[in-house]
Design a protein around this motif. Structure first.
Motif, PDB file in Angstrom:
ATOM      1  N   ARG A   1      -7.935   4.867  -1.387  1.00 27.54           N
ATOM      2  CA  ARG A   1      -8.775   4.197  -0.397  1.00 27.54           C
ATOM      3  C   ARG A   1      -9.272   5.154   0.674  1.00 27.54           C
ATOM      4  O   ARG A   1     -10.125   4.793   1.478  1.00 27.54           O
ATOM      5  CB  ARG A   1      -8.001   3.062   0.266  1.00 27.54           C
ATOM      6  CG  ARG A   1      -7.678   1.923  -0.672  1.00 27.54           C
ATOM      7  CD  ARG A   1      -8.959   1.219  -1.155  1.00 27.54           C
ATOM      8  NE  ARG A   1      -8.627   0.124  -2.046  1.00 27.54           N
ATOM      9  CZ  ARG A   1      -8.532   0.230  -3.366  1.00 27.54           C
ATOM     10  NH1 ARG A   1      -8.750   1.410  -3.940  1.00 27.54           N
ATOM     11  NH2 ARG A   1      -8.230  -0.812  -4.112  1.00 27.54           N
TER      12      ARG A   1
ATOM     13  N   PRO B   1      -6.704   0.767  14.316  1.00 31.44           N
ATOM     14  CA  PRO B   1      -7.999   1.344  14.672  1.00 31.44           C
ATOM     15  C   PRO B   1      -8.077   2.822  14.291  1.00 31.44           C
ATOM     16  O   PRO B   1      -7.071   3.539  14.298  1.00 31.44           O
ATOM     17  CB  PRO B   1      -8.045   1.166  16.186  1.00 31.44           C
ATOM     18  CG  PRO B   1      -6.607   1.196  16.618  1.00 31.44           C
ATOM     19  CD  PRO B   1      -5.839   0.540  15.485  1.00 31.44           C
ATOM     20  N   MET B   2      -9.265   3.287  14.020  1.00 31.03           N
ATOM     21  CA  MET B   2      -9.509   4.675  13.709  1.00 31.03           C
ATOM     22  C   MET B   2      -9.503   5.492  15.005  1.00 31.03           C
ATOM     23  O   MET B   2     -10.083   5.072  16.004  1.00 31.03           O
ATOM     24  CB  MET B   2     -10.864   4.842  13.001  1.00 31.03           C
ATOM     25  CG  MET B   2     -11.212   6.270  12.629  1.00 31.03           C
ATOM     26  SD  MET B   2     -10.120   6.992  11.376  1.00 31.03           S
ATOM     27  CE  MET B   2     -10.572   6.028   9.917  1.00 31.03           C
TER      28      MET B   2
ATOM     29  N   THR C   1     -15.710   6.703  -0.912  1.00 27.33           N
ATOM     30  CA  THR C   1     -14.332   6.813  -0.440  1.00 27.33           C
ATOM     31  C   THR C   1     -14.312   7.529   0.906  1.00 27.33           C
ATOM     32  O   THR C   1     -14.739   8.683   0.997  1.00 27.33           O
ATOM     33  CB  THR C   1     -13.462   7.586  -1.436  1.00 27.33           C
ATOM     34  OG1 THR C   1     -13.475   6.930  -2.702  1.00 27.33           O
ATOM     35  CG2 THR C   1     -12.022   7.686  -0.944  1.00 27.33           C
TER      36      THR C   1
ATOM     37  N   GLU D   1       5.102  -2.772   8.249  1.00 25.67           N
ATOM     38  CA  GLU D   1       4.280  -2.974   7.063  1.00 25.67           C
ATOM     39  C   GLU D   1       5.054  -2.565   5.811  1.00 25.67           C
ATOM     40  O   GLU D   1       5.998  -1.776   5.879  1.00 25.67           O
ATOM     41  CB  GLU D   1       2.993  -2.142   7.157  1.00 25.67           C
ATOM     42  CG  GLU D   1       2.249  -2.275   8.472  1.00 25.67           C
ATOM     43  CD  GLU D   1       1.637  -3.640   8.670  1.00 25.67           C
ATOM     44  OE1 GLU D   1       1.510  -4.380   7.681  1.00 25.67           O
ATOM     45  OE2 GLU D   1       1.269  -3.959   9.815  1.00 25.67           O
TER      46      GLU D   1
ATOM     47  N   ALA E   1      -5.637   3.380   9.631  1.00 23.35           N
ATOM     48  CA  ALA E   1      -6.974   2.787   9.744  1.00 23.35           C
ATOM     49  C   ALA E   1      -7.635   2.686   8.376  1.00 23.35           C
ATOM     50  O   ALA E   1      -8.301   1.682   8.075  1.00 23.35           O
ATOM     51  CB  ALA E   1      -7.832   3.620  10.689  1.00 23.35           C
ATOM     52  N   LEU E   2      -7.466   3.703   7.545  1.00 25.59           N
ATOM     53  CA  LEU E   2      -8.054   3.666   6.207  1.00 25.59           C
ATOM     54  C   LEU E   2      -7.428   2.581   5.339  1.00 25.59           C
ATOM     55  O   LEU E   2      -8.039   2.129   4.363  1.00 25.59           O
ATOM     56  CB  LEU E   2      -7.906   5.035   5.540  1.00 25.59           C
ATOM     57  CG  LEU E   2      -8.737   6.162   6.168  1.00 25.59           C
ATOM     58  CD1 LEU E   2      -8.353   7.515   5.564  1.00 25.59           C
ATOM     59  CD2 LEU E   2     -10.234   5.910   5.987  1.00 25.59           C
ATOM     60  N   LEU E   3      -6.219   2.152   5.712  1.00 22.16           N
ATOM     61  CA  LEU E   3      -5.551   1.045   5.018  1.00 22.16           C
ATOM     62  C   LEU E   3      -5.793  -0.287   5.721  1.00 22.16           C
ATOM     63  O   LEU E   3      -5.157  -1.279   5.381  1.00 22.16           O
ATOM     64  CB  LEU E   3      -4.046   1.322   4.928  1.00 22.16           C
ATOM     65  CG  LEU E   3      -3.623   2.457   3.999  1.00 22.16           C
ATOM     66  CD1 LEU E   3      -2.158   2.820   4.230  1.00 22.16           C
ATOM     67  CD2 LEU E   3      -3.866   2.105   2.534  1.00 22.16           C
ATOM     68  N   ASP E   4      -6.697  -0.291   6.705  1.00 20.87           N
ATOM     69  CA  ASP E   4      -7.006  -1.499   7.478  1.00 20.87           C
ATOM     70  C   ASP E   4      -5.793  -2.019   8.231  1.00 20.87           C
ATOM     71  O   ASP E   4      -5.609  -3.234   8.384  1.00 20.87           O
ATOM     72  CB  ASP E   4      -7.578  -2.599   6.570  1.00 20.87           C
ATOM     73  CG  ASP E   4      -8.909  -2.212   5.972  1.00 20.87           C
ATOM     74  OD1 ASP E   4      -9.712  -1.538   6.644  1.00 20.87           O
ATOM     75  OD2 ASP E   4      -9.168  -2.597   4.803  1.00 20.87           O
ATOM     76  N   LEU E   5      -4.959  -1.081   8.726  1.00 18.77           N
ATOM     77  CA  LEU E   5      -3.764  -1.482   9.461  1.00 18.77           C
ATOM     78  C   LEU E   5      -3.822  -1.047  10.920  1.00 18.77           C
ATOM     79  O   LEU E   5      -2.787  -1.091  11.614  1.00 18.77           O
ATOM     80  CB  LEU E   5      -2.512  -0.871   8.793  1.00 18.77           C
ATOM     81  CG  LEU E   5      -2.214  -1.358   7.380  1.00 18.77           C
ATOM     82  CD1 LEU E   5      -1.029  -0.600   6.800  1.00 18.77           C
ATOM     83  CD2 LEU E   5      -1.945  -2.858   7.375  1.00 18.77           C
TER      84      LEU E   5
ATOM     85  N   CYS F   1       0.853  -1.172   0.000  1.00 19.88           N
ATOM     86  CA  CYS F   1       0.000   0.000   0.000  1.00 19.88           C
ATOM     87  C   CYS F   1       0.898   1.234   0.000  1.00 19.88           C
ATOM     88  O   CYS F   1       2.127   1.117   0.072  1.00 19.88           O
ATOM     89  CB  CYS F   1      -0.928  -0.002   1.213  1.00 19.88           C
ATOM     90  SG  CYS F   1      -0.057  -0.167   2.791  1.00 19.88           S
TER      91      CYS F   1
END
Length: 209
Positions: free
Chosen positions: A115, A203-204, A136, A52, A197-201, A12
Motif C-alpha cells: 500500500r 495523519p501524514m 502506489t 492496532e 498514514a499510508l495504512l490510513d491509521l 495490516c
C-alpha cells in the motif's frame, strides 16, 4: 521474513528492509549495524500502533549486496511478501527501507499487497525505474548532508515518479546524514507517522519535496 510482532488476526503489516552494500555475495551478519539501525524504527511502529492489529517484521537477505543486475534484495523482499501472504492472507503492507533496503522496497512497490513505501536515505541512482510504481504512494526522507546516497537523486526520483502519476512526497530531514543517528528520534517518529498514514491509521507528516 522475521516477525517481530504477529497479532492473532493482523489487519495490516509493516515490513522493514535494512541497508547493505553495492556488491557483496556473503550473507549479512546475524547482528550487524544495518539491521541494528532498523530496530528503533520497528520499536517506534510497535509503540505508535499498539492499539492496532499490525504485524511488524523485517526482510532477511541472502546476500549483503545489491550485486548489479542480480538485485538480490529485490527477490528477498518479494519472497518475504509471499511468506506474509501465506501466513496472514492478503492484508495491506507498508514497507520501510533504508538505503539499499529502500531501493529494494521501491522496486517491489508493484506487489498487490503493498500500500506504500517509506524510504529512509534511499539509494535512488539516476535511471532507477519508476513506471512500475503506478498509483502506489511513496514517502522518501533524506538529509541533504548525506554523503553516501545523494538527496538530489532522491528528489529527482520523486519528480520522475510524480510525472508518471505516482503520489510521491519527500521530506528533507535537518540532521542525521546517512546513518540517521543525529536527531534519530525525529527519523523514527516521522517514518512511523508516514507508515501509519499510508495504512490510513493517522495523519501524514508535513512534506516539503
Amino acid at each position: 521474513m522475521r516477525v517481530r510482532r504477529a497479532p492473532r488476526r493482523p489487519d495490516c503489516a509493516v515490513l522493514l528492509l535494512h541497508g547493505g552494500r553495492a556488491e557483496g555475495l556473503a550473507p549479512p551478519p546475524r547482528v550487524g549495524l544495518p539491521s541494528l539501525r532498523m530496530r528503533p524504527f520497528a520499536a517506534a511502529v510497535l509503540r505508535a500502533g499498539r492499539a492496532e492489529r499490525i504485524l511488524v517484521g523485517d526482510v532477511r537477505y541472502r546476500h549483503r549486496g545489491w550485486n548489479g543486475d542480480r538485485a538480490d534484495p529485490v527477490e528477498d523482499a518479494r519472497r518475504a511478501l509471499r511468506e506474509l501472504r501465506r501466513s496472514a492472507g492478503p492484508i495491506p503492507v507498508v514497507l520501510i527501507g533504508h538505503s539499499m533496503g529502500a531501493r529494494a522496497a521501491l522496486r517491489v512497490a508493484d506487489e498487490a499487497d503493498v500500500r506504500g513505501v517509506v524510504g529512509l536515505a534511499p539509494w535512488c541512482p539516476p535511471g532507477e525505474p519508476v513506471a512500475h510504481l503506478r498509483d502506489t504512494p511513496i514517502v522518501l526522507l533524506h538529509d541533504e548532508a548525506d554523503r553516501v546516497t545523494r538527496a538530489e537523486d532522491t528528489w529527482a526520483y520523486l519528480r520522475r515518479a510524480r510525472a508518471r502519476g505516482t503520489p510521491a512526497e519527500g521530506i528533507a530531514m535537518p540532521y542525521g546524514s546517512h546513518a540517521m543517528l543525529r536527531d534519530a528520534r525525529t527519523w523514527h517518529r516521522t517514518a512511523t507517522a508516514a507508515a501509519l498514514a499510508l495504512l490510513d491509521l493517522g495523519p501524514m507528516p508535513a512534506t516539503d519535496r
